[in-house]
Motif scaffolding. Structure first.
Motif, PDB file in Angstrom:
ATOM      1  N   LEU A 267       0.814  -1.217   0.000  1.00 53.15           N
ATOM      2  CA  LEU A 267       0.000   0.000   0.000  1.00 53.15           C
ATOM      3  C   LEU A 267       0.845   1.264   0.000  1.00 53.15           C
ATOM      4  CD1 LEU A 267      -2.751  -0.932   2.629  1.00 53.15           C
ATOM      5  CD2 LEU A 267      -2.830  -1.194   0.146  1.00 53.15           C
ATOM      6  N   THR A 268       2.037   1.195   0.574  1.00 56.62           N
ATOM      7  CA  THR A 268       2.925   2.360   0.568  1.00 56.62           C
ATOM      8  C   THR A 268       4.275   1.921   0.043  1.00 56.62           C
ATOM      9  OG1 THR A 268       3.763   2.015   2.818  1.00 56.62           O
ATOM     10  CG2 THR A 268       1.793   3.396   2.582  1.00 56.62           C
ATOM     11  N   SER A 269       5.005   2.850  -0.529  1.00 59.25           N
ATOM     12  CA  SER A 269       6.281   2.521  -1.129  1.00 59.25           C
ATOM     13  C   SER A 269       7.205   3.722  -0.999  1.00 59.25           C
ATOM     14  CB  SER A 269       6.050   2.170  -2.605  1.00 59.25           C
ATOM     15  OG  SER A 269       7.172   1.534  -3.122  1.00 59.25           O
ATOM     16  N   THR A 270       7.688   3.904   0.218  1.00 56.16           N
ATOM     17  CA  THR A 270       8.562   5.045   0.485  1.00 56.16           C
ATOM     18  C   THR A 270       9.726   4.551   1.329  1.00 56.16           C
ATOM     19  OG1 THR A 270       7.577   5.566   2.603  1.00 56.16           O
ATOM     20  CG2 THR A 270       6.512   6.531   0.674  1.00 56.16           C
ATOM     21  N   PRO A 271      10.817   5.309   1.362  1.00 52.72           N
ATOM     22  CA  PRO A 271      11.939   4.906   2.229  1.00 52.72           C
ATOM     23  C   PRO A 271      11.693   5.227   3.699  1.00 52.72           C
ATOM     24  CG  PRO A 271      12.496   6.862   0.946  1.00 52.72           C
ATOM     25  CD  PRO A 271      11.120   6.454   0.522  1.00 52.72           C
ATOM     26  N   SER A 272      10.566   5.866   4.012  1.00 53.51           N
ATOM     27  CA  SER A 272      10.281   6.225   5.406  1.00 53.51           C
ATOM     28  C   SER A 272       9.561   5.076   6.116  1.00 53.51           C
ATOM     29  CB  SER A 272       9.415   7.491   5.425  1.00 53.51           C
ATOM     30  OG  SER A 272       8.330   7.353   4.534  1.00 53.51           O
ATOM     31  N   ILE A 273       9.340   5.270   7.413  1.00 52.12           N
ATOM     32  CA  ILE A 273       8.633   4.274   8.220  1.00 52.12           C
ATOM     33  C   ILE A 273       7.131   4.514   8.109  1.00 52.12           C
ATOM     34  CG2 ILE A 273       8.104   3.616  10.618  1.00 52.12           C
ATOM     35  CD1 ILE A 273      11.113   4.060  11.234  1.00 52.12           C
ATOM     36  N   GLU A 274       6.390   3.500   7.697  1.00 58.57           N
ATOM     37  CA  GLU A 274       4.930   3.555   7.709  1.00 58.57           C
ATOM     38  C   GLU A 274       4.440   2.432   8.615  1.00 58.57           C
ATOM     39  OE1 GLU A 274       6.464   4.315   4.648  1.00 58.57           O
ATOM     40  OE2 GLU A 274       5.869   6.390   5.024  1.00 58.57           O
ATOM     41  N   THR A 275       3.688   2.800   9.640  1.00 54.92           N
ATOM     42  CA  THR A 275       3.232   1.765  10.574  1.00 54.92           C
ATOM     43  C   THR A 275       1.929   2.198  11.245  1.00 54.92           C
ATOM     44  OG1 THR A 275       3.935   0.275  12.345  1.00 54.92           O
ATOM     45  CG2 THR A 275       4.600   2.585  12.554  1.00 54.92           C
ATOM     46  N   ALA A 276       1.456   1.319  12.145  1.00 54.68           N
ATOM     47  CA  ALA A 276       0.253   1.569  12.949  1.00 54.68           C
ATOM     48  C   ALA A 276      -0.969   1.927  12.109  1.00 54.68           C
ATOM     49  CB  ALA A 276       0.530   2.657  13.998  1.00 54.68           C
ATOM     50  N   PRO A 277      -1.308   1.129  11.100  1.00 56.50           N
ATOM     51  CA  PRO A 277      -2.481   1.432  10.289  1.00 56.50           C
ATOM     52  C   PRO A 277      -3.787   1.066  10.989  1.00 56.50           C
ATOM     53  CG  PRO A 277      -1.534  -0.638   9.568  1.00 56.50           C
ATOM     54  CD  PRO A 277      -0.620  -0.106  10.655  1.00 56.50           C
ATOM     55  N   SER A 278      -4.842   1.815  10.694  1.00 55.84           N
ATOM     56  CA  SER A 278      -6.169   1.538  11.255  1.00 55.84           C
ATOM     57  C   SER A 278      -7.223   1.954  10.241  1.00 55.84           C
ATOM     58  CB  SER A 278      -6.346   2.309  12.567  1.00 55.84           C
ATOM     59  OG  SER A 278      -7.685   2.299  13.000  1.00 55.84           O
ATOM     60  N   PHE A 279      -8.174   1.068   9.980  1.00 46.42           N
ATOM     61  CA  PHE A 279      -9.220   1.339   8.988  1.00 46.42           C
ATOM     62  C   PHE A 279     -10.267   2.309   9.522  1.00 46.42           C
ATOM     63  CE2 PHE A 279      -7.749  -2.673   7.164  1.00 46.42           C
ATOM     64  CZ  PHE A 279      -7.903  -2.456   5.805  1.00 46.42           C
ATOM     65  N   SER A 280     -10.869   3.066   8.603  1.00 46.86           N
ATOM     66  CA  SER A 280     -12.094   3.792   8.934  1.00 46.86           C
ATOM     67  C   SER A 280     -13.205   2.754   9.084  1.00 46.86           C
ATOM     68  CB  SER A 280     -12.439   4.791   7.826  1.00 46.86           C
ATOM     69  OG  SER A 280     -12.644   4.123   6.590  1.00 46.86           O
ATOM     70  N   PRO A 281     -14.272   3.067   9.846  1.00 42.26           N
ATOM     71  CA  PRO A 281     -15.320   2.060  10.084  1.00 42.26           C
ATOM     72  C   PRO A 281     -15.980   1.563   8.797  1.00 42.26           C
ATOM     73  CG  PRO A 281     -15.590   3.925  11.566  1.00 42.26           C
ATOM     74  CD  PRO A 281     -14.502   4.300  10.616  1.00 42.26           C
ATOM     75  N   ASP A 282     -15.991   2.379   7.733  1.00 49.63           N
ATOM     76  CA  ASP A 282     -16.594   1.917   6.477  1.00 49.63           C
ATOM     77  C   ASP A 282     -15.587   1.180   5.599  1.00 49.63           C
ATOM     78  OD1 ASP A 282     -14.967   3.848   5.394  1.00 49.63           O
ATOM     79  OD2 ASP A 282     -16.578   5.074   4.562  1.00 49.63           O
ATOM     80  N   GLY A 283     -14.353   1.071   6.078  1.00 49.10           N
ATOM     81  CA  GLY A 283     -13.349   0.287   5.360  1.00 49.10           C
ATOM     82  C   GLY A 283     -12.735   0.985   4.159  1.00 49.10           C
ATOM     83  N   SER A 284     -13.117   2.232   3.910  1.00 50.80           N
ATOM     84  CA  SER A 284     -12.647   2.875   2.676  1.00 50.80           C
ATOM     85  C   SER A 284     -11.303   3.562   2.837  1.00 50.80           C
ATOM     86  CB  SER A 284     -13.691   3.892   2.193  1.00 50.80           C
ATOM     87  OG  SER A 284     -13.733   4.999   3.084  1.00 50.80           O
ATOM     88  N   GLN A 285     -10.914   3.881   4.085  1.00 55.09           N
ATOM     89  CA  GLN A 285      -9.678   4.632   4.293  1.00 55.09           C
ATOM     90  C   GLN A 285      -8.842   4.003   5.404  1.00 55.09           C
ATOM     91  OE1 GLN A 285     -12.012   8.364   4.817  1.00 55.09           O
ATOM     92  NE2 GLN A 285     -10.347   9.264   3.616  1.00 55.09           N
ATOM     93  N   ILE A 286      -7.572   4.384   5.413  1.00 50.39           N
ATOM     94  CA  ILE A 286      -6.656   3.911   6.447  1.00 50.39           C
ATOM     95  C   ILE A 286      -5.925   5.124   7.020  1.00 50.39           C
ATOM     96  CG2 ILE A 286      -4.526   2.625   6.874  1.00 50.39           C
ATOM     97  CD1 ILE A 286      -5.423   0.654   4.693  1.00 50.39           C
ATOM     98  N   VAL A 287      -5.930   5.223   8.341  1.00 51.68           N
ATOM     99  CA  VAL A 287      -5.091   6.234   8.997  1.00 51.68           C
ATOM    100  C   VAL A 287      -3.849   5.521   9.488  1.00 51.68           C
ATOM    101  CG1 VAL A 287      -6.249   6.002  11.257  1.00 51.68           C
ATOM    102  CG2 VAL A 287      -5.032   8.114  10.701  1.00 51.68           C
TER     103      VAL A 287
END
Lengths: 441, 166
Positions: free
Chosen positions: A292-312
């Protein structure tokens, strides 16, 4: 290990005699939950009426659990039994409202309990004392005697719901990491308990580090990270059977920070390869990981929106950890945190309107909430180390980990109302961290 | 019926416990569960020599995974040792101090371990002899909540295992 699935069938029905439609919260007895601190509502819950021989103890105990649930919200204040003028000896008898008014009980909860073999039936009513009328209809729950606490929680949820207009959260569980031992030799194991700390059971032993369990949307499975192979990998565990399987185990990578999608079909998590951590999604049944992400930085701790359409999620692509929202399929992400300090572990509220997070600023940690566009940031707690918020199923309360400083520092579970009120420690035997709140059962 | 009065109160932060003294006994041995201190430190082919004389660990600055000049020299010496002692494999552990969330620290520890791994590989150590693992903040060596301890916990540890490459 013991079978965890509650062998509990709950029958829920309005009494035949009172089968008219409930008035939709029209009574004057109402707590409006606001961001300010309110004066708790005084109420009485006498021992439930034991309607069969041998049900006396359960009748008393259930009243105590109902009271503990309501008192624990900080919104209700119980008037103790010794102040009561009336006693409730028959569930069906008319209520002497004057006696309850005299002790300023604004709400009165009465109930009856009958036990037949291992079957338990509880019925209850809620009264608006000052209006001199019943609030909503009486309800009846059926279950088993060993599930009596759950039935008491269901009664309390119904009372809470009627008086606040909000959904309840008492009939829920918390999965967390139980901790023992000194800071430099901490033993961790997965544990599950009722939201109030009762019925604690362990799901794993302490032979490997386990981290950050997360419930499935139906509460029957738990995702977590374990060092069982020597390397952190995401596992899925069946709560009822305690059977587990590795979800993601690719040599040379590590995976962690998993979370279910709201439909329970997929999992989003961090995968680290070559030192770089990105977000991936995969089906719960296994199969190919989608990046889902493709960067040299750290991406972690994902959480879905209740409707499943987005991720914080959390990323340090700007140079320090901040919160971002992107489509559940990846792509462009929009930064939402702009205050001072570092932000992490965002969790979307069950209502969809707020993001809870961990904030680190000037050597202190906070649990806070903000709207999904990053506005209206409010910090609810402050301490040496608070982290890892999880939402109660009704979105009113947040549980989190608080760790004390120093060589004898310990982790404990705390909860706080989303208004910032009612900060308190959750009663757990031993230390605890990384709580995750189940949906309402 | 009475109106419920609404009183605004500030939630007071919980007072912090007094800071305790650091345990600076200097006896950390990493979290490696390898073969232990095999051989004598005077034997340059021993694990003990690697751990004590070459140095099995490298410390990092806050939030950083870039090797310091001193750290680079330690890793270069590790590379030479590994090239000369080809029977050994290594797991490079990355660690973080407690100032950070669990998830971020896991990722940060992985960066630190990878920084060491990359330098070892660039010096000719076969990549199939090396593995990395991050413990984040799960395995602190020093337990005080002060910079003196944090500095020791922000580390990589190269843990040797004698025997087969994977």
């Amino acid at each position: 290990m013991k079978k965890l699935a509650a062998s509990l069938l709950i029958g829920l029905c309005a009494f035949g005699a009172m089968a008219q439609l409930a008035k939709a919260q029209s009574g004057p007895l109402r707590i409006e939950i606001t961001d300010g601190v309110i004066e708790p509502l005084p109420y009485a819950v006498p021992d439930l009426v034991a309607e069969t021989p041998g049900s006396n103890q359960i009748a008393k105990d259930m009243a105590r659990v109902i009271a503990a649930d309501l008192n624990g919200t900080g919104l209700f204040r119980e008037i103790p039994a010794k102040a009561h003028i009336s006693t409730i000896t028959h569930f069906g008898s008319p209520v002497q409202f004057a006696d309850w008014k005299a002790i300023n009980a604004q709400a009165l909860i009465t109930g009856g309990v009958s036990v037949s073999g291992n079957e338990l039936e509880v019925k209850f009513r809620v009264f608006d004392v000052f209006a001199g009328q019943e609030l909503g209809n009486g309800l009846r729950f059926k279950g088993t005697t060993d599930g009596w606490r759950r039935m008491a929680h269901k009664v309390a949820d119904a009372v809470y719901s009627r008086i606040t207009g909000e959904g309840g959260y008492f009939d829920s569980r918390v999965v967390f990491v139980s901790e023992t031992g000194p800071k430099n030799d901490r033993k961790k194991r997965l544990a599950i308990m009722d939201y109030d700390g009762a019925n604690l059971q362990y799901l794993t032993d302490s032979s490997s580090i386990v981290l950050a369990p997360r419930f499935s949307p139906t509460g029957d499975r738990v995702l977590y990270t374990s060092y069982e192979t020597g390397f952190p990998q995401v596992y899925v565990l069946n709560v009822g059977s305690a059977q587990r399987r590795v979800l993601s185990n690719q040599s040379g990578t590590m995976s962690f920070a998993p979370r279910f999608s709201p439909d329970g079909k997929s999992v989003v998590m961090s995968v680290t390869e070559g030192g770089n951590t990105d977000l991936y999604k995969m089906a719960i049944g296994g199969g190919k990981r989608v990046r889902l992400t493709s960067t040299p930085s750290i991406e972690t701790a994902p959480s879905f929106s209740p409707d499943g359409s987005q991720i914080v999620f959390e990323s340090d692509r700007s140079g320090s950890p901040q919160l971002y929202i992107m489509s559940a399929n990846g792509g462009e992400a929009k930064r939402i945190s702009f205050g001072q300090g570092r932000y992490g572990t965002p969790v979307w509220s069950p209502r969809g309107d707020l993001i809870a997070f961990t904030k680190q600023n000037k050597g202190r940690f906070h649990i806070g909430v903000m709207r999904t566009d990053g506005s209206d940031e409010r910090l609810l707690t402050a301490s040496f180390l608070d982290e890892g918020p999880t939402w109660a199923p009704n979105g009113r309360v947040i549980m989190f980990t608080r760790e004390t400083r120093g060589s004898d520092g310990v982790s404990a579970l705390y909860s706080v109302d989303v208004s910032g009120r009612n900060l308190k420690r959750v009663e757990v035997t031993g230390g605890g961290s990384d709580p995750a709140w189940s949906p309402l059962q | 019926m009475k109106h419920l009065s609404k009183v605004a109160l500030l939630v007071a932060g919980v007072a912090l416990a007094a800071c305790s003294q650091p345990h600076l006994d200097g006896s950390g041995t990493g979290t490696g569960s390898g073969l232990g201190e095999a051989g004598s430190a005077s034997d340059p082919t021993s694990v003990a020599y690697f751990n004590e004389t070459i140095g099995d660990r490298v410390l990092f600055e806050v939030d950083q995974s870039t090797l310091s000049e001193q750290g680079r020299l330690v890793v270069l010496a590790q590379a030479n040792w590994l090239l000369a002692n080809s029977d050994f494999t290594a797991v490079i552990e990355g660690h973080a101090d407690e100032q950070g969330t669990r998830e971020y620290n896991l990722a940060l520890g992985a960066r630190r371990a990878a920084a060491v791994q990359e330098l070892l590989v660039s010096q000719g150590v076969a990549s199939n002899r090396l593995k990395t693992v991050s413990y984040g903040k799960e395995r602190p060596l020093e337990v005080c909540s002060q910079e003196a301890c944090y500095a020791q916990n922000r580390r990589s540890v190269t843990v040797l295992t004698a025997g087969l490459s994977s």
